[in-house]
Design a protein around this motif. Structure first.
Motif, PDB file in Angstrom:
ATOM      1  N   TYR A   6       0.803  -1.216   0.000  1.00  0.00           N
ATOM      2  CA  TYR A   6       0.000   0.000   0.000  1.00  0.00           C
ATOM      3  C   TYR A   6       0.839   1.271   0.000  1.00  0.00           C
ATOM      4  CZ  TYR A   6      -3.748   3.212   1.365  1.00  0.00           C
ATOM      5  OH  TYR A   6      -4.651   4.246   1.404  1.00  0.00           O
TER       6      TYR A   6
ATOM      7  N   TRP B 171      -1.088  -4.686   3.157  1.00  0.00           N
ATOM      8  CA  TRP B 171      -2.293  -5.400   3.580  1.00  0.00           C
ATOM      9  C   TRP B 171      -2.034  -6.878   3.362  1.00  0.00           C
ATOM     10  CZ3 TRP B 171      -5.709  -1.831   0.109  1.00  0.00           C
ATOM     11  CH2 TRP B 171      -5.831  -0.569   0.723  1.00  0.00           C
TER      12      TRP B 171
ATOM     13  N   SER C 213      -1.295  -3.521  -6.203  1.00  0.00           N
ATOM     14  CA  SER C 213      -0.415  -2.633  -5.435  1.00  0.00           C
ATOM     15  C   SER C 213      -0.183  -1.319  -6.166  1.00  0.00           C
ATOM     16  CB  SER C 213       0.923  -3.323  -5.160  1.00  0.00           C
ATOM     17  OG  SER C 213       0.738  -4.487  -4.374  1.00  0.00           O
TER      18      SER C 213
END
Length: 938
Positions: free
Chosen positions: A79, A96, A210
């Protein structure tokens, strides 16, 4: 016969139907055993059913048979990239994490229970101890509480993780570097026999997600993401952990560094390159270059925060900056040499034959520099003048000389005499002989040659055991867990021994995973280790066949744990939590713990940056004496060292040299009062490359410049300002490199003494320069040099430094004396009647001109000549510096009057004597009168 009947037996259709029915009924029974029944399709009904099946089973893996491995699917989304610390070798990121696994025996009918999934608190379920091996700090994120459970028994857990992980960074190509950091996922405690990992989704999908959600657009950008599932040999299944490694490829955005570092540096080195075009005889090029070096060090000081700091590999940009500084220093030294040659060429001997051939013939052509031809017309005229002046004067007969000796001629001869003296003074001051011309031309060739080498070098650079046994009712997880709860789960407060006087033996070992930092000022050693502890629970054992497994993983909080600590620990252990440990069927407990150790360490930095530090880890029980807890080594220390070198992730400023260990001996009578301990010694060595390049080499450059500055003639160059600028540049350099120097009050590093000594030498040389300039520029105002100073300095010390006083010009001495006294002697006038008779307006004007020329010449003599006392003071000053041939205030060359004097008698008739002065031929003689009117023949 029986064999053939058996071989030919076939089942009838009825038998087949019976077999199929039995299988169907068996499968229905199994399914009914695994399926949750809800009384109604409501949340309460589903929650009540789940409590009876999974809420009481959070301590062990959710499998029916403990020999069945649990499969954990792992994936994540990157992230944000917060920071990359090159010195600490740390990647700071936010991701995450997505985990998925199945609870065996759990399922429900979505229609009967009203939903196909439910969210439950994470603490109500068994959680896998999947960690990131490179994680070295605390996970500072907000808590998340819930997980999803599907009707098929699948658990989906999403976790935010602020990852501060070790990463082996290579910044050799900074700022155009690409870094490859890894995230290694594995169960911290469970081996591959119990927990197996798999990649949750394709790595290309993870990369795409991502890049889509990444919020940080800072210095680093995500380039690629790769994944690898490691293969474990069958013989290592019982000891190895299943792992998945993700590789995060990052690229640094280089625009900031190119604009703020590289381009300005190229500008300054270009200015230094073009400074070769400054003529050293007209411009003080040495001060210009010294000011440029000072500006470059100030530029590096301002840009210091942008440069990476690491001791593993030297970034190429640091080498570039050092190279630029080295080139500037080299060009400054070359300039000092050229100035010395060109300003002192008249005091040197003839240029050696080898130097003439090599420099003036071959190298001069190589750099397209030929000797400037002399002006033919000027040479011819000068030759004629000198020849006319130096040829012997053919005397005229006495009668004719007397006849031609008129007052007008006498005045013209006086004017000619004064003009000749002035011209000789000017010629000697501004004109150099052939030897000096050759030295000056040599300096020009060297200057042009180094200019070409400078350009070529820059071009090439840019293009680079038990008393009883646990009995299990059946070989299942529930049966073993029930038996363990009755035997050990309620005994976490006391040591697991039958008799209190029996000591518990704790085996200890560790693996050094990373060296994060060494703080010399605070005397702290920051590292990351994996510790291994083993001990036995007396009275605990079970039959692996009866209970279905030979070991089980249990929450650490359910068992007694030893209070083994590291004595040198000085701070909180900020690492991710690990929950489980292994208990074997023999009662042996195996506990592995990650520890972020910030420990005290007595450091000696006297030999910085070539220092070796020895830090210790002392393991002992914090409260329990040796009579209760005894420590021992799990493995030899050589195995500990090998394991540490194999897994070491940080490749920063420090490297691990060796690990030593010892066990202090405790006397039997002291067991009740002392703690048993194990001491490990961690020997570290600093990588000195960065400090040598950034500290020692530049300092040597600057002290070399100060040494060569003695070659600058103080009468031509303001050496005091040059040295003051050099000292200022050195202090700026020390300010620039201040963050690289260790700060401690224990011992003074030798390198600090070196820097102080260099600064002291520079200051001493500046003070010496001030004294020398004062002596040489104020020598005419001093009295005679004391006799002891003459003997000590001019005789003894002069020979010691191979410097002798420049001899006077022997040929010019007598004539010069006569010439100097001549203008001051009264001129014997002709008889009054003749003077009155010859006093014409033309003669009066000529006498005025002669008077003014005499005044001008006396001023020139006063400016260019020093008395004997001043010359001695100047010669004294030369004893204190490397040899420079100067004897005159402010000009650098001793000037002597060379006059050609001809004494004639009262009748003006010259005799026949001949003397040689300065290469000319003069006829002087003894005429008949000694007080007659003086005359000159030339």
């Amino acid at each position: 016969m029986a064999r053939s009947q058996a071989a030919g037996f076939t089942a009838s259709p009825l038998q087949l139907q019976l077999i199929i029915c039995c299988l169907i009924m068996l499968s229905l029974l199994i399914k009914s055993a695994e399926t949750i029944n809800c009384s109604e399709p409501t949340t309460d009904a589903l929650l009540t059913a789940l409590k009876k099946n999974i809420f009481d089973k959070t301590e062990i893996r959710p499998v029916i048979n403990l020999k069945t491995p649990t499969n954990i699917s792992v994936s994540f989304t990157l992230y944000g990239i917060f920071d990359v610390d090159e010195k600490a070798q740390i990647l700071n990121a936010f991701l995450w994490l997505n985990l998925g696994w199945n609870i065996e025996g759990l399922s429900w009918d979505p229609v009967e229970c009203g939903t196909n999934r439910i969210s439950l608190p994470r603490k109500q379920l068994w959680r896998p101890d999947v960690v990131i091996n490179e994680f070295i700090d605390e996970n500072k994120v907000p808590d998340t509480y819930y997980v999803y459970i599907e009707n098929t028994g699948e658990v989906i857990d999403d976790l935010p993780i602020h990852v501060i992980s070790s990463c082996n960074l290579d910044i050799y190509t900074f700022p155009f570097d690409i870094q490859n950091c890894s995230f290694t996922f594995n169960s911290y405690q469970h081996t591959i026999m119990d927990v197996q990992l798999s990649i949750g989704r394709p790595v290309e999908k993870s990369l795409e997600i991502s890049l889509g959600v990444m919020t940080t657009k800072g210095e680093w950008e995500l380039v690629d993401m790769l994944a690898q599932k490691h293969t474990i040999p069958p013989q290592e299944m019982n000891i190895s952990r299943d792992t998945i490694t993700y590789y995060i490829v990052l690229r640094r955005r280089a625009t900031l560094y190119v604009v703020n570092l590289l381009i300005p540096s190229c500008f300054l080195i270009t200015v230094d390159l073009f400074s070769f075009l400054l003529p050293p005889q007209n411009v003080d090029r040495s001060s210009f270059k010294m000011t440029l070096i000072l500006g470059y060090t100030v530029f590096l000081l301002l840009m210091n925060d942008l440069l990476p700091v690491t001791g593993n590999t030297l970034p190429l940009i640091n080498a570039f900056f050092s190279l630029c500084l080295a080139l500037m220093v080299a060009s400054l030294l070359e300039t000092i040499l050229i100035i010395n040659i060109q300003c002192g060429s008249s005091n040197y001997g003839p240029l050696p034959r080898l130097a003439k051939v090599l420099f003036l013939n071959y190298l001069a052509k190589l750099v397209f520099l030929s000797k400037k031809p002399s002006d033919q017309n000027w040479d011819l005229e000068e030759h004629k003048t000198e020849t006319h002046r130096c040829d012997p004067v053919v005397d005229t007969p006495p009668s004719k000389a007397v006849h031609n000796t008129t007052p007008t001629l006498q005045e013209l001869r006086k004017i000619s005499h004064e003009l000749l003296s002035i011209r000789q003074q000017v010629d000697k001051h501004f004109k150099t002989d052939e030897s000096a011309d050759e030295w000056i031309h040599l300096g020009q060739v060297i200057d042009r040659l180094l200019f070409g080498i400078y350009i070529i070098f820059l071009s090439v650079t840019l293009l680079m055991k038990l008393a009883g046994t646990i009995n299990c009712s059946e070989p299942t997880t529930d049966a073993l867990l029930t038996a363990l709860k009755d035997n050990i789960f309620g005994k976490t407060e006391v040591r697991p021994v039958i008799y209190p006087k029996t000591p518990t033996n704790i085996s200890v070992s560790f693996t050094l995973y990373g060296i994060l930092d060494v703080d010399e000022k605070a005397q702290l050693f920051d590292s990351y280790i994996w510790t291994y502890l083993m001990w036995n629970i007396e009275g605990l054992s079970w039959d692996p066949v009866e209970c279905g497994t030979d070991r089980i993983s249990l929450p650490r909080k359910q068992l007694w744990r030893p209070d083994v600590v590291i004595n040198e620990f000085m701070d909180e252990n900020k690492v991710p939590d690990t929950y489980y440990l292994y208990v074997k069927h023999t009662g042996q407990v195996m506990d592995d713990l990650p520890i972020h150790v910030i420990s005290s360490c007595n450091m000696d930095i006297y030999t910085f940056p070539f220092d070796i530090q020895n830090c210790s880890f002392t393991f002992n029980s914090y409260k329990l004496f040796a009579v209760d807890v005894q420590l021992s080594f799990i493995e030899p220390v050589e195995k500990t060292l090998k394991n540490s070198l194999d897994v070491m992730q940080t490749k920063g400023e420090w490297e691990l040299v060796t690990i030593l260990a010892e066990k202090p001996t405790i006397l039997p009578e002291d067991l009740n009062n002392n703690f048993d301990a194990l001491i490990y010694y961690i020997v570290l060595r600093r990588r000195p490359t960065m400090y040598v390049v950034n500290l020692l080499i530049p300092s040597c450059f600057l002290i070399t410049v100060d040494l060569f500055s003695f070659l600058l003639p103080p009468q031509n160059v303001d050496r005091s300002s040059f040295k003051m600028t050099l000292i200022l540049g050195y202090t700026v350099f020390l300010l620039l490199m201040n963050d690289l120097l260790p700060v401690t009050g224990n011992t003074l590093p030798l390198i600090n003494v070196f820097f102080s000594l260099c600064l002291a030498l520079m200051v001493a040389s500046l003070l010496e320069t001030i004294i020398i300039i004062n002596i040489q520029c104020g020598s005419s105002n001093y009295g005679p040099l004391p006799q002891w100073a003459k003997v000590f300095f001019l005789n003894y010390l002069a020979k010691l430094v191979f410097l002798s006083k420049k001899p006077s010009d022997q040929n010019c001495g007598p004539d010069e004396h006569r010439t100097e006294t001549k203008p001051c002697d009264p001129v014997v006038d002709t008889p009054l009647s003749e003077a009155v008779h010859n006093t014409t307006p033309t003669l009066q004007e000529l006498r005025k001109i002669s008077h003014e020329l005499l005044s001008i010449r006396q001023q020139v003599d006063k400016h260019f000549k020093t008395d004997e006392s001043a010359e001695e003071w100047i010669h004294l000053g030369m004893r204190r510096v490397p040899r420079q041939d100067w004897t005159l205030e402010g000009l650098g060359v001793a000037m002597h009057d060379v006059l050609l004097v001809e004494q004639v008698d009262g009748d003006g008739v010259g005799g026949g004597g001949r003397g040689t002065t300065g290469g000319g031929t003069v006829t002087t003689g003894g005429g008949r009168g000694t007080t007659g009117a003086g005359g000159l023949e030339y």
